[in-house]
Scaffold this motif. Structure first.
Motif, short mmCIF file in Angstrom:
data_model
loop_
_atom_site.label_atom_id
_atom_site.label_comp_id
_atom_site.label_asym_id
_atom_site.label_seq_id
_atom_site.Cartn_x
_atom_site.Cartn_y
_atom_site.Cartn_z
N MET A 232 0.21 -1.03 0.18
CA MET A 232 -0.06 -0.19 0.12
C MET A 232 0.65 0.85 -0.12
O MET A 232 1.36 1.37 1.14
N LEU B 7 0.26 5.52 0.30
CA LEU B 7 -0.38 6.09 1.37
C LEU B 7 0.10 7.48 0.75
O LEU B 7 1.03 8.53 0.80
N ASP C 139 -3.39 4.64 -4.63
CA ASP C 139 -4.31 4.23 -4.61
C ASP C 139 -5.15 4.31 -4.04
O ASP C 139 -6.74 4.99 -3.61
N THR C 140 -4.53 5.14 -2.31
CA THR C 140 -5.25 5.55 -1.63
C THR C 140 -4.89 6.66 -1.17
O THR C 140 -3.24 6.85 -0.97
N GLN D 16 -9.85 3.80 -6.57
CA GLN D 16 -8.94 4.09 -6.09
C GLN D 16 -9.91 4.66 -4.25
O GLN D 16 -11.05 4.76 -4.94
N VAL D 17 -9.20 4.99 -3.21
CA VAL D 17 -10.32 5.17 -2.56
C VAL D 17 -9.16 6.84 -1.74
O VAL D 17 -7.92 6.61 -1.97
N ALA E 260 -9.60 -1.26 1.81
CA ALA E 260 -8.47 -0.47 1.68
C ALA E 260 -8.23 0.12 2.44
O ALA E 260 -7.01 0.95 2.74
N ALA E 261 -8.41 1.00 3.55
CA ALA E 261 -7.63 1.88 4.53
C ALA E 261 -7.85 1.15 5.40
O ALA E 261 -7.16 1.58 6.81
#
Length: 252
Positions: free
Chosen positions: A1, A3, A60-61, A84-85, A131-132
């Motif tokens: 991930m 961020l 993506d986040t 995406q988030v 995803a979070a």
């Protein structure tokens, strides 16, 4: 991930400290170039984007931690894509408004606290987005909620967090004024609040039962609570919570 963070202010600084504490590598976070972004990138080795659009293009986040009034302009027109988030930490900014600006990306709302710096933020989240979770686990404990209305009510706790700091500071200052060394008073009062919180969080007994067991008739706890009630302090606390919730709902 990886961020990305848009809005690198005081709160984001605490969140970054939390993820570093949790073992995230500096290159797992990409910072927008405004605010404290350049300083934190230089100090800790985080990558620094050219602009917000690059944050969205690479990650993506994406965490949004700008002032609520600036939320929409910070995310609009950045080329968001499916999958995406956007994780919004902007109090009072509804998911529907953000969703329109970042479509087709998904929107998650969170309300972290600066205790994230120590991996101790109780962070409410809606909806519960997989995803979070790695990010939320790094900064503390995630508390998923069932609806956005619940989220607004739970966000009042972010204000309560600040009020607790005020109560701690006042108790320390009062104790110091009576002659107790300030450093001793600070540790005592802070650990007193932490201990009370653990009792409520970890005990299976009803909350009011725990309190009743502390209020010995004629004792010091009873005397202090009676004074607070007579002064209207507890009702004022309820009123302060209502003021905050009204403001949050008005912002939506």
């Amino acid at each position: 991930m990886r961020l990305g963070i848009i809005g690198v202010g005081h709160l984001a600084g605490s969140l970054l400290a939390g993820v570093r504490r949790a073992g995230w590598a500096p290159d797992e976070v990409l910072l927008a170039p405004r605010g404290h972004g350049p300083e934190l990138a230089g100090r800790f080795g985080h990558a620094l984007a050219r602009d917000n659009a690059e944050v969205v293009a690479v990650c993506d986040t994406v965490l949004l931690a700008v002032r609520p009034a600036h939320a929409m302009e910070a995310v609009a027109g950045l080329g968001w894509r499916s999958g995406q988030v956007l994780i919004s930490a902007c109090a009072g900014v509804p998911s529907g408004a953000l969703a329109g600006a970042v479509a087709p990306a998904r929107v998650v709302r969170i309300m972290p606290m600066t205790a994230a710096e120590f991996g101790a933020s109780p962070t409410v989240v809606w909806p519960d987005e997989p995803a979070a979770r790695p990010f939320l686990s790094a900064i503390g404990t995630a508390i998923p909620l069932a609806s956005e209305a619940d989220f607004e009510t739970a966000t009042v706790s972010a204000a309560v967090y600040g009020w607790a700091q005020e109560l701690i500071a006042r108790a320390v200052e009062w104790s110091a004024a009576q002659g107790l060394p300030e450093a001793t008073a600070r540790q005592l009062v802070a650990q007193t609040f932490a201990g009370a919180a653990r009792m409520q969080a970890e005990s299976a007994a009803p909350m009011r039962q725990l309190l009743a067991e502390l209020v010995t008739p004629g004792g010091i706890t009873e005397a202090g609570l009676e004074h607070l009630r007579d002064a209207g302090a507890l009702e004022a606390w309820d009123g302060a919570c209502a003021v905050v919730l009204e403001r949050l709902r008005g912002a939506t």
